[in-house]
Design a protein around this motif. Structure first.
Motif, short mmCIF file in Angstrom:
data_model
loop_
_atom_site.label_atom_id
_atom_site.label_comp_id
_atom_site.label_asym_id
_atom_site.label_seq_id
_atom_site.Cartn_x
_atom_site.Cartn_y
_atom_site.Cartn_z
N LEU A 1 0.84 -1.21 0.00
CA LEU A 1 0.00 0.00 0.00
C LEU A 1 0.87 1.25 0.00
O LEU A 1 0.62 2.21 -0.73
N MET A 2 1.93 1.21 0.83
CA MET A 2 2.82 2.37 0.90
C MET A 2 3.49 2.60 -0.45
O MET A 2 3.54 3.72 -0.94
N LEU A 3 4.00 1.52 -1.06
CA LEU A 3 4.74 1.68 -2.31
C LEU A 3 3.83 2.12 -3.44
O LEU A 3 4.25 2.79 -4.38
N ARG A 4 2.55 1.76 -3.35
CA ARG A 4 1.61 2.19 -4.38
C ARG A 4 1.10 3.60 -4.09
O ARG A 4 0.22 4.09 -4.77
N ARG A 5 1.63 4.21 -3.07
CA ARG A 5 1.20 5.56 -2.64
C ARG A 5 -0.28 5.58 -2.32
O ARG A 5 -1.00 6.51 -2.65
N THR A 6 -0.76 4.49 -1.71
CA THR A 6 -2.17 4.44 -1.33
C THR A 6 -2.26 4.07 0.14
O THR A 6 -3.11 3.29 0.53
N SER A 7 -1.36 4.64 0.96
CA SER A 7 -1.34 4.32 2.38
C SER A 7 -2.69 4.57 3.04
O SER A 7 -3.07 3.89 3.98
N LEU A 8 -3.40 5.57 2.53
CA LEU A 8 -4.66 5.92 3.18
C LEU A 8 -5.78 4.92 2.88
O LEU A 8 -6.78 4.89 3.58
N THR A 9 -5.57 4.12 1.85
CA THR A 9 -6.62 3.16 1.48
C THR A 9 -6.99 2.25 2.64
O THR A 9 -8.17 1.97 2.89
N ALA A 10 -5.97 1.79 3.37
CA ALA A 10 -6.23 0.88 4.49
C ALA A 10 -7.11 1.57 5.53
O ALA A 10 -8.09 1.00 6.04
N GLU A 11 -6.78 2.80 5.83
CA GLU A 11 -7.54 3.58 6.80
C GLU A 11 -8.99 3.72 6.33
O GLU A 11 -9.93 3.52 7.09
N VAL A 12 -9.12 4.06 5.07
CA VAL A 12 -10.45 4.24 4.50
C VAL A 12 -11.25 2.93 4.57
O VAL A 12 -12.42 2.92 4.95
N LEU A 13 -10.59 1.83 4.25
CA LEU A 13 -11.30 0.54 4.29
C LEU A 13 -11.68 0.17 5.71
O LEU A 13 -12.74 -0.39 5.95
N SER B 1 -14.33 6.83 -9.34
CA SER B 1 -13.35 7.81 -9.80
C SER B 1 -13.08 7.63 -11.29
O SER B 1 -12.84 8.60 -12.00
N ARG B 2 -13.14 6.37 -11.78
CA ARG B 2 -12.94 6.18 -13.21
C ARG B 2 -14.11 6.76 -13.99
O ARG B 2 -13.92 7.42 -15.01
N ALA B 3 -15.31 6.56 -13.47
CA ALA B 3 -16.50 6.99 -14.20
C ALA B 3 -16.63 8.51 -14.22
O ALA B 3 -17.07 9.08 -15.20
N THR B 4 -16.22 9.17 -13.13
CA THR B 4 -16.44 10.61 -13.06
C THR B 4 -15.18 11.40 -13.34
O THR B 4 -15.18 12.62 -13.33
N GLY B 5 -14.07 10.71 -13.61
CA GLY B 5 -12.83 11.41 -13.92
C GLY B 5 -12.23 12.10 -12.72
O GLY B 5 -11.29 12.88 -12.85
N GLY B 6 -12.75 11.83 -11.52
CA GLY B 6 -12.19 12.47 -10.34
C GLY B 6 -11.02 11.68 -9.80
O GLY B 6 -10.58 10.71 -10.41
N ARG B 7 -10.49 12.10 -8.69
CA ARG B 7 -9.37 11.39 -8.10
C ARG B 7 -9.89 10.33 -7.15
O ARG B 7 -10.87 10.53 -6.44
N GLU B 8 -9.17 9.19 -7.13
CA GLU B 8 -9.66 8.08 -6.33
C GLU B 8 -9.64 8.43 -4.84
O GLU B 8 -10.53 8.05 -4.10
N ASP B 9 -8.62 9.18 -4.38
CA ASP B 9 -8.57 9.48 -2.95
C ASP B 9 -9.76 10.33 -2.53
O ASP B 9 -10.28 10.19 -1.42
N ALA B 10 -10.22 11.21 -3.42
CA ALA B 10 -11.38 12.03 -3.09
C ALA B 10 -12.62 11.16 -2.94
O ALA B 10 -13.39 11.31 -1.97
N ALA B 11 -12.80 10.24 -3.90
CA ALA B 11 -13.97 9.36 -3.83
C ALA B 11 -13.91 8.48 -2.58
O ALA B 11 -14.91 8.29 -1.89
N LEU B 12 -12.71 7.98 -2.26
CA LEU B 12 -12.56 7.14 -1.07
C LEU B 12 -12.89 7.92 0.19
O LEU B 12 -13.57 7.42 1.09
N THR B 13 -12.42 9.16 0.26
CA THR B 13 -12.67 9.97 1.45
C THR B 13 -14.16 10.18 1.65
O THR B 13 -14.69 10.00 2.76
N ALA B 14 -14.84 10.53 0.56
CA ALA B 14 -16.29 10.75 0.66
C ALA B 14 -16.97 9.47 1.16
O ALA B 14 -17.80 9.51 2.08
N LEU B 15 -16.59 8.33 0.56
CA LEU B 15 -17.27 7.09 0.91
C LEU B 15 -17.01 6.68 2.36
O LEU B 15 -17.91 6.23 3.06
N TYR B 16 -15.77 6.86 2.83
CA TYR B 16 -15.50 6.35 4.17
C TYR B 16 -16.12 7.23 5.25
O TYR B 16 -16.54 6.75 6.30
#
Lengths: 288, 249
Positions: free
Chosen positions: A36-48, A89-104
Motif C-alpha cells: 500500500l505504501m509503495l503504491r502511494r495508497t497508504s490511506l486506502t487501508a484507513e479508508v477501508l 473515480s474512473r466513471a467521473t474522472g475524479g481522483r480516487e482518494d477524493a472518492a474514497l474519502t467521501a465514501l468512508y
C-alpha cells in the motif's frame, strides 16, 4: 525481568489469546501495508477500516455480537467501498482518494448510527476501539485464518503486484493482468482489516498494518527486505504493546499501536536507510 | 531473424475525444529502422502506445505480422516519467522483468536467465550493478537499465519513446549502437526522436507526424523545409468547440 516479560502470558489465558491473535495479524498485514505504501495508497487501508463499519454494524443489528455475521457484513461493505471508489473515480474522472474519502466518511457515520440504534455505549466502544483482551475463539480463528490465507495469496501475487507498482505500463503491455491482481490485493486488505478489527476496533485496525510498513522503509532497500522488516517490527510491537498495556494498565489496542508508532519514530531517527541520524552524523564522503 | 511488418490503417486515437492521432496510415517494412518525429503534442507517444496495446484506438487498425506467420513480440521503451524510480527493486530484477512473457507470475528464473540478465547489464555498460537498488541510479543509468530489460525481452518489433532523452553523449552513443545492432539483426525498430540531426545521420526512414501524417519515407525526402513548416503549423491547443470529425465512422 523474565517474570515481567513472560509472566503475564504464562499466567493469564486472555493474554495468551491476545498474543496469538496479534502475532497472527503481525505476520500478514504489514506486508500488505508495504505494498500500500509503495503504491502511494497508504490511506486506502484507513479508508477501508472505516468503510467496513456499516457492514459490521448491520451484522451486529441482525445477530448481535456474532463474529461470523459481523465479519460477513464487513467484508461486503469493505469490498463495496474498495471497488466502488475505483469505479466511481474512473466513471467521473475524479481522483480516487477524493472518492474514497467521501465514501468512508459516510460509511463511518452510517456505522456508528446503526450501532446506536440497538446497542449501548459499550457496544459502540467495542466497535470503535475493539477488545484485544476479549478475543473469543471465533475471533481468534478468524485472525489466524486470515493470516493463513493471506500469506500464500501474497506469495502468488508477489511478482505481478511488484511489477504493476513499479511500472504499470510495462505490466499492461506484457499482459500481466494487473487489474485482477489488484482486486485480489484489495480483498486481502479488507480481510486483514476485518481480522484486525476484532482486536483493535475500527479506529486502530490499520495500526499494525501501516506503521510497521512505513517504518520498514528505513531498514531495507529491497522489497522482500522491507516485508521482513515490517513483519518483525509488527511482531515486536504486538508483544511490547501487550506487555505495556498489562504492566502500565493501558488500553491494549492503543498501547500496541503506540508501540508501533514508537518503532516508526525510532526508524525515522536511526534507520540505516534515509534515517535522520545518518544525515546529522555527517560522516566524511567516500573516495569513489 | 526477419522482423515483422507494422501496418497502421486509418488510425485515430483520442484523449477525451480530441484526436491525438488523426486518420494516420503508415507502413513500416520488415526490419526497417524508422524515426517518428513531430512537434510536441503531435501524437507520437500515443501512436506508439496504441501499437503496444496500451491505448485503445477509436478507429482504424494496427497489424503486426511476421513473415513466418508467428505471433510478433512487441516491446515498448516508455518515457521514464511513468515509472516509480524510487521503488525498492534491484537492477537485476528489473532486467529479469523482460522475461515476463516466458516466466509469467510464477515460474522461477533459472541460472541461465540470471546469466542473461547479467550479460544484458554488461552490454549496456552496467556491469556489477546486479544487486544495486534502482533508487541509486541516475537518469542516464536508469535508461541503460531499461535498455537491458528490452534486450532480454528479445522482441522483434521494438518501440522506443525518446530513448536518448536526459542521457549524456556517451550513453546516447552506446544506446544508439544497440539500436543499430537490433536493426542489423533484422528487427523492426520505431523510435520517437526530437534531434533531427541525429535522425538524418542515423535513421534511414522517417515518419513526420502532426496528429495527421505529414510525410513518410526515406528521411531525406521527409525532413524537407516545406514538410517541417507544415508540421509546425499544427495548432498545439485543442479546439474545444470542434465539431465531430466528418470522416469519423
Amino acid at each position: 525481568m523474565l517474570e515481567g516479560l513472560f509472566g503475564p502470558f504464562v499466567e493469564f489465558s486472555f493474554m495468551r489469546r491476545a498474543l496469538v491473535g496479534c502475532l497472527a495479524l503481525a505476520v500478514a498485514a504489514p506486508v500488505l501495508g508495504v505494498f500500500l505504501m509503495l503504491r502511494r495508497t497508504s490511506l486506502t487501508a484507513e479508508v477501508l477500516a472505516h468503510g467496513v463499519t456499516p457492514g459490521i454494524a448491520a451484522g451486529f443489528l441482525i445477530a448481535g455480537l456474532s463474529v461470523p455475521a459481523m465479519s460477513l457484513g464487513g467484508l461486503v461493505a469493505g469490498l463495496a467501498v474498495a471497488l466502488g471508489a475505483g469505479a466511481l473515480s474512473r466513471a467521473t474522472g475524479g481522483r480516487e482518494d477524493a472518492a474514497l474519502t467521501a465514501l468512508y466518511l459516510i460509511a463511518l457515520a452510517l456505522g456508528v448510527t446503526l450501532v446506536s440504534l440497538r446497542g449501548d455505549t459499550a457496544d459502540l466502544t467495542h466497535l470503535l476501539f475493539g477488545q484485544v483482551l476479549g478475543v473469543d475463539d471465533e475471533a481468534l480463528l478468524l485472525m489466524a485464518g486470515v493470516a493463513t490465507v493471506t500469506l500464500p495469496a501474497l506469495a502468488l501475487a508477489w511478482r505481478p503486484l511488484a511489477l504493476e507498482t513499479f511500472d504499470p505500463s510495462f505490466a499492461r503491455a506484457e499482459g500481466a493482468r494487473g487489474g485482477l491482481w489488484h482486486m485480489l490485493f484489495l480483498t486481502l486488505v479488507v480481510l486483514n482489516v476485518l481480522a484486525a478489527f476484532q482486536a483493535m476496533g475500527t479506529l486502530m485496525a490499520v495500526g499494525l498494518m501501516m506503521l510497521p510498513a512505513v517504518a520498514a522503509r528505513h531498514w531495507a532497500r529491497e522489497l522482500s527486505g522491507m516485508a521482513y522488516a515490517a513483519v518483525g517490527i509488527a511482531a515486536l510491537s504486538a508483544v511490547a504493546g501487550l506487555l505495556a498495556s498489562y504492566h502500565l494498565d493501558l488500553p491494549s489496542g492503543p498501547a500496541i499501536v503506540l508501540t508501533a508508532g514508537l518503532a516508526w519514530a525510532l526508524s525515522v531517527l536511526a534507520g540505516p536507510v534515509d534515517g535522520l541520524a545518518a544525515r546529522w552524523l555527517r560522516r566524511p564522503h567516500l573516495a569513489g | 531473424m526477419r522482423g515483422p511488418e507494422l501496418r497502421i490503417e486509418h488510425l485515430t486515437a483520442t484523449h477525451r475525444r480530441h484526436p491525438a492521432v488523426h486518420h494516420v496510415s503508415a507502413r513500416f517494412a520488415p526490419g526497417s529502422l524508422t524515426a517518428l518525429v513531430g512537434p510536441n503534442g503531435a501524437g507520437k507517444t500515443t501512436l506508439l502506445r496504441a501499437v503496444a496495446g496500451l491505448h485503445a484506438p477509436d478507429e482504424g487498425h494496427i497489424h503486426v505480422s511476421r513473415p513466418d506467420g508467428a505471433a510478433a513480440r512487441v516491446a515498448l521503451l516508455p518515457q521514464q516519467s511513468g515509472m516509480d524510480r524510487a521503488f525498492p527493486i534491484l537492477c537485476r530484477d528489473v532486467v529479469l522483468q523482460g522475461l515476463w512473457s516466458r516466466l509469467g507470475a510464477f515460474r522461477g528464473a533459472s541460472a541461465e536467465d540470471r546469466d542473461r540478465a547479467a550479460h544484458a547489464l554488461e552490454a549496456v555498460g552496467l556491469r556489477g550493478f546486479e544487486r544495486r537498488p534502482v533508487s541509486d541510479m541516475s537518469a542516464g543509468q536508469f535508461q541503460r537499465l531499461l535498455f537491458a530489460r528490452l534486450l532480454v525481452q528479445d522482441a522483434d518489433l521494438i518501440l522506443l519513446d525518446e530513448p536518448f532523452n536526459a542521457v549524456d553523449a556517451r550513453t546516447a552513443a552506446d544506446l544508439l549502437a544497440m539500436v543499430h545492432r537490433w536493426h542489423g539483426e533484422g528487427r523492426t525498430v520505431v523510435a520517437v526522436l526530437h534531434d533531427l540531426d541525429l535522425v538524418r545521420d542515423e535513421f534511414p526512414d522517417c515518419l513526420l507526424l502532426a496528429r495527421r501524417k505529414i510525410a513518410a519515407g526515406p528521411t531525406a525526402e521527409v525532413l524537407t523545409a516545406a514538410n517541417r513548416l507544415e508540421a509546425r503549423r499544427m495548432a498545439e491547443a485543442w479546439d474545444d468547440a470542434a465539431p465531430a470529425c466528418s470522416q469519423a465512422a
